[in-house]
Design a protein around this motif. Sequence first.
Motif, PDB file in Angstrom:
ATOM      1  N   CYS A 170      -1.148   7.516 -10.229  1.00 13.26           N
ATOM      2  CA  CYS A 170      -1.831   6.307  -9.751  1.00 13.26           C
ATOM      3  C   CYS A 170      -3.264   6.686  -9.425  1.00 13.26           C
ATOM      4  CB  CYS A 170      -1.120   5.773  -8.508  1.00 13.26           C
ATOM      5  SG  CYS A 170      -1.022   6.993  -7.189  1.00 13.26           S
ATOM      6  N   THR A 185      -7.004   7.449  -4.639  1.00  9.37           N
ATOM      7  CA  THR A 185      -7.061   6.860  -3.295  1.00  9.37           C
ATOM      8  C   THR A 185      -5.721   6.224  -2.902  1.00  9.37           C
ATOM      9  OG1 THR A 185      -8.085   4.914  -4.315  1.00  9.37           O
ATOM     10  CG2 THR A 185      -9.556   6.449  -3.195  1.00  9.37           C
ATOM     11  N   ASP A 186      -4.995   5.681  -3.883  1.00  7.05           N
ATOM     12  CA  ASP A 186      -3.674   5.106  -3.582  1.00  7.05           C
ATOM     13  C   ASP A 186      -2.685   6.214  -3.221  1.00  7.05           C
ATOM     14  OD1 ASP A 186      -4.579   2.569  -3.965  1.00  7.05           O
ATOM     15  OD2 ASP A 186      -3.894   2.422  -6.054  1.00  7.05           O
ATOM     16  N   ASP A 240     -11.662   3.132  -0.643  1.00  9.27           N
ATOM     17  CA  ASP A 240     -11.028   3.340   0.664  1.00  9.27           C
ATOM     18  C   ASP A 240     -12.029   4.035   1.584  1.00  9.27           C
ATOM     19  OD1 ASP A 240      -9.596   4.138   2.879  1.00  9.27           O
ATOM     20  OD2 ASP A 240      -7.798   4.649   1.734  1.00  9.27           O
ATOM     21  N   LYS A 280      -3.438   7.203   0.297  1.00  8.81           N
ATOM     22  CA  LYS A 280      -2.908   6.218   1.242  1.00  8.81           C
ATOM     23  C   LYS A 280      -1.409   6.435   1.439  1.00  8.81           C
ATOM     24  CE  LYS A 280      -5.334   2.283   1.588  1.00  8.81           C
ATOM     25  NZ  LYS A 280      -5.936   1.181   0.848  1.00  8.81           N
TER      26      LYS A 280
END
Length: 155
Positions: free
Chosen positions: A72, A75-76, A110, A79
């Motif tokens: 993915c 940044t995901d 983010d 998170k």
Amino acid sequence: MITALFPGSFDPVTKGHESIVKKALPMFDKIIVAIGENTMKKNSMFSLEQRLQWLKDTFGNYDKVLIDSYSCLTTDYCKAKNVKYILRGLRDTADFQYEKNIADVNTMLDSEIETVFLLADKQETNISSSVVREMLLFGKDVKEFIPKGVIIPHK
Ligand code: ADP
């Protein structure tokens, strides 16, 4: 608990990558070295499984280091893992230019994420995965560029 993500292709892992992680060890409680399969950059020379194995061979003895992969946006992934710091290495101004772009985009995506840059050691500024791949294509020995525990079989 302060965790950093060291993302990359690691195709294959080099002494340059190893050195950046070693330098960062005292700065963080945990470092996740993870292969990002989200990049449009290139087809990798080595399979994901092979690259993960070499990361384990390199960092297996460090309690603070975790090996992973993700497919993915970086940044995901951060998170999902509650990671606020991305670790990247800089060899020269070309790296800086490239890395600054990525870091800026990641901060846009983010704002809680900070990228931490560490400079390559002088003796490692010329090491890159692409140089290693090039040498392998022409049957050259790459021992001096890759971590001790990593064995790349001759084709
Ligand atoms: P990517 O495909 O995301 O560029 P790489 O696997 O090529 O990933 O590199 C991962 C990170 O390691 C990058 O921040 C890169 O700048 C850094 N790096 C690569 N080679 C070296 C080196 N010789 N010394 C220091 N940092 C390096």
